[in-house]
Enzyme design. Structure first.
Site, mmCIF file in Angstrom:
data_model
loop_
_atom_site.group_PDB
_atom_site.id
_atom_site.type_symbol
_atom_site.label_atom_id
_atom_site.label_comp_id
_atom_site.label_asym_id
_atom_site.label_seq_id
_atom_site.Cartn_x
_atom_site.Cartn_y
_atom_site.Cartn_z
ATOM 1 N N GLY A 7 0.787 -1.219 0.104
ATOM 2 C CA GLY A 7 -0.058 -0.004 -0.081
ATOM 3 C C GLY A 7 0.843 1.279 0.027
ATOM 4 N N ALA A 8 0.425 2.494 -0.484
ATOM 5 C CA ALA A 8 0.696 3.775 -0.631
ATOM 6 C C ALA A 8 -0.080 4.568 0.091
ATOM 7 C CB ALA A 8 1.372 4.093 -1.760
ATOM 8 N N GLY A 9 -0.608 4.228 1.453
ATOM 9 C CA GLY A 9 -1.623 4.954 2.027
ATOM 10 C C GLY A 9 -0.593 5.827 3.181
ATOM 11 N N GLY A 12 2.480 3.403 4.433
ATOM 12 C CA GLY A 12 3.150 3.071 3.369
ATOM 13 C C GLY A 12 3.859 4.080 2.761
ATOM 14 N N ASN A 103 -1.291 -1.908 15.019
ATOM 15 C CA ASN A 103 -1.592 -1.816 16.472
ATOM 16 C C ASN A 103 -2.052 -3.249 17.048
ATOM 17 O OD1 ASN A 103 -0.440 0.814 16.790
ATOM 18 N ND2 ASN A 103 -2.493 1.671 15.926
ATOM 19 N N LYS A 186 2.556 0.171 23.369
ATOM 20 C CA LYS A 186 1.729 0.817 22.669
ATOM 21 C C LYS A 186 0.197 0.346 22.735
ATOM 22 C CE LYS A 186 1.177 2.892 17.921
ATOM 23 N NZ LYS A 186 1.523 2.708 16.440
ATOM 24 N N GLU A 268 -11.703 -0.876 14.164
ATOM 25 C CA GLU A 268 -10.863 -1.990 14.688
ATOM 26 C C GLU A 268 -11.323 -2.671 16.089
ATOM 27 O OE1 GLU A 268 -6.650 -1.855 12.468
ATOM 28 O OE2 GLU A 268 -7.015 -0.269 13.880
#
Length: 310
Positions: A7-9, A12, A103, A186, A268
């Site tokens: 991905g290139a979101g 990414g 996460n 986290k 999520e």
């Protein structure tokens, strides 16, 4: 070393773009719509650490993967993980390692079940970034950290090799010898902030103004207790930092899960909050608590959303 960035979101696009900027061998695994967009605009990153304009970055579609890569960097949403694994599976060879940036911990179980224990590293990133309507990656804060390591701890030759590739790229790469502990800390914070701000539909500052400090500390304490039950009690510095952020007067902070609810997007819930509840000491997950109340609230939102969509 060949990197396949899934991905290139926001994630990414940012970290893959920084690696490309540093001259590393990076290919993006894209869906057709994003591939068409990047063909027109290139990969654009706007950041306090310097903007990027990378025309026509190298990419493949899922059916065009040309063999194994050395490192697969995956940062999808948890609810897309199954299809994401299907898409990059042809890129995983005998010596490939997978560096996930999701996460929580549930995705680790899924990746290990699919690809094997030795293929999956631990990883996390510390960044606030999003895509705008034109597909540009907007870096919204002054942190851009990416931590990675062997989940069992210690250092290895493959971690050293990745560290050498990350060196010189414009982000804070950290080869951690305690990555599982880092990921749990986290997770504790993300679950606390997501549960609280989603439940209250408010920022931390507004919750504090309403006299909700005890509620914020309760949910954070519950999450810390679950981590401790699993052998990953948050270290004192993480506890101090988490408590301070969760009770900061005037803070505009809301979790990304809250923002997803506001715009009617998927959340999520199971991966971040439900899975943490499921790892609690016996009896805790079914007992009344702030965390459980937040989880029921999230599941009710999902039910409402599904009914509306139907």
């Amino acid at each position: 070393m060949r990197f396949l960035v899934v991905g290139a979101g926001a994630l990414g696009g940012y970290f893959g773009g920084r690696l490309l900027e540093a001259g590393r061998d990076v290919t993006f695994l894209l869906r057709p719509r994003r591939a068409a967009q990047l063909a027109k605009t290139g990969l654009v990153v706007q950041s306090p650490f310097g903007n990027l304009q990378l025309p026509a970055p190298r990419h493949v579609l899922a059916d065009g993967i040309d063999g194994p890569y050395d490192v697969v960097i995956a940062g999808s949403k948890a609810y897309d993980l199954e299809s994401t694994m299907d898409s990059f599976a042809p890129a995983v060879g005998p010596n490939t390692v997978i560096l996930p940036l999701l996460n929580g911990m549930k995705h680790i179980d899924s990746l290990v079940a699919r690809f094997g224990e030795d293929k999956v590293l631990g990883g996390l990133c510390m960044i606030s970034a999003t895509l705008d309507d034109e597909g540009r990656v907007l870096h919204l804060n002054d942190t851009h950290g990416l931590s990675y390591g062997e989940r069992a701890g210690g250092r290895s030759a493959r971690i050293d090799a990745i560290a050498a590739q990350f060196a010189g790229a414009r982000f804070d790469g950290n080869a951690s010898e305690t990555i599982s502990q880092d990921m749990w800390e986290k997770w504790v914070f993300i679950a606390s902030a997501a549960g609280l701000t989603s439940l209250m539909r408010a920022s931390i500052g507004d919750i504090m103004a309403a006299g909700g400090e005890d509620v914020a500390l309760s949910i954070f304490g519950e999450c810390c207790a679950i981590a401790e039950h699993n052998g990953f009690a948050p270290r004192p510095a993480a506890v101090q930092r988490g408590r301070a952020i969760m009770t900061a007067a005037g803070s505009p902070m809301t979790a990304s899960m809250y923002k997803d609810i506001v715009r009617g997007a998927p959340v999520e819930a199971d991966h971040i909050v439900g899975d943490l509840l499921g790892r609690a000491a016996p009896g805790h997950a079914a007992a009344p608590s702030v965390l459980r109340t937040a989880y029921v609230h999230l599941k009710a939102y999902e039910a409402q959303r599904a009914r509306t969509a139907g």
